[in-house]
Design a protein around this motif. Sequence first.
Motif, PDB file in Angstrom:
ATOM      1  N   ALA A  87       5.935   2.122   5.410  1.00 59.27           N
ATOM      2  CA  ALA A  87       5.020   1.005   5.183  1.00 59.27           C
ATOM      3  C   ALA A  87       4.194   1.208   3.908  1.00 59.27           C
ATOM      4  CB  ALA A  87       4.094   0.824   6.380  1.00 59.27           C
ATOM      5  N   ARG A  88       4.664   2.129   3.045  1.00 59.08           N
ATOM      6  CA  ARG A  88       4.091   2.352   1.715  1.00 59.08           C
ATOM      7  C   ARG A  88       2.613   2.751   1.759  1.00 59.08           C
ATOM      8  NH1 ARG A  88       6.271  -3.568  -0.075  1.00 59.08           N
ATOM      9  NH2 ARG A  88       8.499  -3.151  -0.006  1.00 59.08           N
ATOM     10  N   HIS A  89       2.188   3.297   2.906  1.00 58.62           N
ATOM     11  CA  HIS A  89       0.792   3.709   3.069  1.00 58.62           C
ATOM     12  C   HIS A  89      -0.154   2.546   2.741  1.00 58.62           C
ATOM     13  CE1 HIS A  89       1.923   7.907   3.712  1.00 58.62           C
ATOM     14  NE2 HIS A  89       2.786   7.758   2.724  1.00 58.62           N
ATOM     15  N   LEU A  90       0.295   1.329   3.058  1.00 60.52           N
ATOM     16  CA  LEU A  90      -0.470   0.098   2.817  1.00 60.52           C
ATOM     17  C   LEU A  90      -0.892  -0.014   1.354  1.00 60.52           C
ATOM     18  CD1 LEU A  90      -2.678  -0.100   6.044  1.00 60.52           C
ATOM     19  CD2 LEU A  90      -0.345  -0.919   5.663  1.00 60.52           C
ATOM     20  N   ASP A  91      -0.011   0.391   0.484  1.00 62.11           N
ATOM     21  CA  ASP A  91      -0.271   0.351  -0.962  1.00 62.11           C
ATOM     22  C   ASP A  91       0.875  -0.393  -1.639  1.00 62.11           C
ATOM     23  OD1 ASP A  91      -0.758   0.766  -3.637  1.00 62.11           O
ATOM     24  OD2 ASP A  91      -0.717   2.957  -3.544  1.00 62.11           O
ATOM     25  N   ASP A  92       0.561  -1.503  -2.262  1.00 62.46           N
ATOM     26  CA  ASP A  92       1.597  -2.298  -2.924  1.00 62.46           C
ATOM     27  C   ASP A  92       1.520  -2.197  -4.444  1.00 62.46           C
ATOM     28  OD1 ASP A  92      -0.687  -3.730  -3.479  1.00 62.46           O
ATOM     29  OD2 ASP A  92       0.151  -5.677  -2.899  1.00 62.46           O
ATOM     30  N   GLY A  93       0.885  -1.142  -4.930  1.00 65.29           N
ATOM     31  CA  GLY A  93       0.735  -0.985  -6.378  1.00 65.29           C
ATOM     32  C   GLY A  93       2.064  -0.976  -7.111  1.00 65.29           C
ATOM     33  N   ALA A  94       3.052  -0.280  -6.556  1.00 68.77           N
ATOM     34  CA  ALA A  94       4.360  -0.214  -7.215  1.00 68.77           C
ATOM     35  C   ALA A  94       5.023  -1.582  -7.244  1.00 68.77           C
ATOM     36  CB  ALA A  94       5.257   0.791  -6.491  1.00 68.77           C
TER      37      ALA A  94
END
Length: 454
Positions: A87-94
């Motif tokens: 779940a991308r550690h709730l990080d959508d920066g990428a």
Amino acid sequence: MEEVFDAAIIGMGPGGEVAADRLLSAGKRVVVFESELIGGECAYWACIPSKTILRGPEVNIEADGTAGASVNALDWEKARDYRDYMARHLDDGAQADGYAKRGATVVRGKAAIAGPGHVAANGREYLAHHIIIATGTIPVVPDFPGVEDITAWTNREVYTLKALPRSVAIVGGSAVALEAAFFLSGFGVEVTVLNRSARLLGREEPEASALAEGYLRDRGVKVLANSSVARGRRGEDGASILALREGGEIAVDAVIFATGRTPRTEGLDVARAGATLDGHGNVRVDEHCWAAEGLWAIGDVTGIMPFTHVAKYQGRIVADCILGRERSASYDGIPRVVFASPEIAAVGLTREQAEGRGIDAVSIQVNLPEAISRPWTYEQDPRGDLGILVDRHRRVMVGAWAIAPQASEWIHQASMAIRGGIPLEVLRDMAPQFPSYSEAYLVALDRLGATEGI
């Protein structure tokens, strides 16, 4: 001179992402708006984390029934950490950087339609030839006395848990409820499902509902049918206590509401671009997902079929229409899956729906361990059932359901048959792989021919 975009996409869940990808790949100028995380509910709080975390309990169930295998203790911390990774550690920066590198303008913030071809966000207006609404839905928590006093969760809290509770009550009988029940009970949580109707998965065939409930009970889940919450309160020990309308109380660590979702259209002002909402707040669209001149809507916000794969499909439809390759959406043969153990899959019509459409349909159910070899090579105490529904006059399949291992994969044979209107004669002439669960379709069709003459 103010920049005019080819397309503005409001909401970057799976549907919005598919549309953006297609349009960017075609060289179009695209601006995207996201008030939370690029990837949407599915990537962070639903499909991806839920299916990831369900895998451990599923493997143990498989091992328990497999000759030479053994059940191992589940490691919650490792499972949780991998879930968070997925779940991308709730990080959508990428994701945001990726879209920017492809030429998209990424706008963080809540967007609203300011008029035909105009989107407002963060005090600024953006102009676009096409606007695509892909804002999705939010969970519904029922309102009853004391709801604010209990520990109330939706799918978001369930699939971001750091520590497991000892006990939960799940209110609802949908796919969300069943998946949460299998996940939590698999990790040793005491689970009670409260369903206000007589059976789980009320939109599916009664036989499928009964089997699903039986498998839940096999996993130690308590299922209370025809049960609803009258009020809630906090116990002296911190427990969340639910008083039931039918009498009695339940005390648990947390209450999970799987009681439906509502479209995220509040404040969107679709009427300013000429669109309308239905009585449930969904954006009305036609067969092209067209809502008004230059305005489109895709995904759950349309209320058509609330599945990620449908949102992605509609994203392809709209992008192609914008690119001049006009397409119409068809919802025949769209599969529906509950990722439980065994998996629950369905496609097409139920008997009730077929009757409502005036279709003279006949159905048959096949118990897979009695009919084919694959269940026995898969597990020692094999499980599985398949049901098919056939239009007697057109001689085509119009519905199917399966509860068995890997049903999410082999339900697509029925999906293709229904969507393509493949004649029964062609389906009977297939030579399915041996041993496989797909052989069950041939058995069902042959039995239908023997008993019904079709």
